[in-house]
Design an enzyme around this catalytic site. Sequence first.
Site, mmCIF file in Angstrom:
data_model
loop_
_atom_site.group_PDB
_atom_site.id
_atom_site.type_symbol
_atom_site.label_atom_id
_atom_site.label_comp_id
_atom_site.label_asym_id
_atom_site.label_seq_id
_atom_site.Cartn_x
_atom_site.Cartn_y
_atom_site.Cartn_z
ATOM 1 N N HIS A 132 0.832 -1.208 0.000
ATOM 2 C CA HIS A 132 0.000 0.000 0.000
ATOM 3 C C HIS A 132 0.870 1.263 0.000
ATOM 4 O O HIS A 132 0.538 2.244 -0.673
ATOM 5 C CB HIS A 132 -0.927 0.010 1.214
ATOM 6 C CG HIS A 132 -2.098 -0.893 1.076
ATOM 7 N ND1 HIS A 132 -3.365 -0.548 1.484
ATOM 8 C CD2 HIS A 132 -2.206 -2.154 0.587
ATOM 9 C CE1 HIS A 132 -4.201 -1.547 1.249
ATOM 10 N NE2 HIS A 132 -3.509 -2.534 0.709
ATOM 11 N N ALA A 145 2.507 5.999 -2.784
ATOM 12 C CA ALA A 145 3.561 6.931 -3.203
ATOM 13 C C ALA A 145 3.523 7.153 -4.713
ATOM 14 O O ALA A 145 3.796 8.270 -5.182
ATOM 15 C CB ALA A 145 4.928 6.401 -2.774
ATOM 16 N N ARG A 156 0.733 6.820 -6.653
ATOM 17 C CA ARG A 156 -0.524 7.473 -7.027
ATOM 18 C C ARG A 156 -0.625 8.907 -6.517
ATOM 19 O O ARG A 156 -1.245 9.752 -7.177
ATOM 20 C CB ARG A 156 -1.715 6.656 -6.525
ATOM 21 C CG ARG A 156 -1.913 5.355 -7.299
ATOM 22 C CD ARG A 156 -3.232 4.703 -6.976
ATOM 23 N NE ARG A 156 -3.316 4.198 -5.624
ATOM 24 C CZ ARG A 156 -3.164 2.922 -5.270
ATOM 25 N NH1 ARG A 156 -2.905 2.020 -6.186
ATOM 26 N NH2 ARG A 156 -3.276 2.553 -4.018
ATOM 27 N N ASP A 160 -7.537 6.271 6.775
ATOM 28 C CA ASP A 160 -7.752 4.954 6.184
ATOM 29 C C ASP A 160 -7.231 3.885 7.142
ATOM 30 O O ASP A 160 -6.027 3.732 7.267
ATOM 31 C CB ASP A 160 -7.036 4.881 4.835
ATOM 32 C CG ASP A 160 -7.472 3.702 3.977
ATOM 33 O OD1 ASP A 160 -8.340 2.919 4.412
ATOM 34 O OD2 ASP A 160 -6.943 3.566 2.860
#
Length: 189
Positions: free
Chosen positions: A55, A60, A62, A92
């Site tokens: 993730h 990083a 995106r 999140d």
Amino acid sequence: MAWQELILGGQKSGKTRRAEQAARDWLDAAPGRSATYLATGQALDDEMRARIARHQVDRAARVPGMQTVEAPLQLAQALQAHSSPRTLVVVDCLTMWLTNWMMPMEAAASSTSAEPSPDWGAQRSRLLQVLAHCPGPVVLVGNEIGLGVIPMGREVRAFVDALGVLNQDVAAACSRVTLMAAGLPLQLK
């Protein structure tokens, strides 16, 4: 007052990608803006460590430049510390945060209670209080897990109930609520 959005959905429904897109849009809209990601997951086993690492790499790529802050328990305090008029905060996720309070891994073997920690109610109230006064935009991600059959175990039923109440309370506090399914958004509010 700044806007808040709650993004709900099932696992792998596109919730986090939508939150990341909101962060990218925020950053691209004006110079001098920042974005902070409040991560509630904990790397307590090999699978979760690998998931978190994946993730981090994906995030990083995106949303370059988005700061990550780990907030597995003290979410309200982290939100208060990082919210500002020029910073969008992504939380999140609420589901992992609740898991950390209701089902702490280190206490799992010795606990027989199906009820949340006494501190959970105070933490939930504090989050709602902080959310109501955030000076900058906030995007919160959470799972909608109450659409299936009633779970058999009392601990799981207590968790599903607590998450349902948390989702309702956060949805009431947010100006926008989006339900994700198969990567597609449905605006609820």
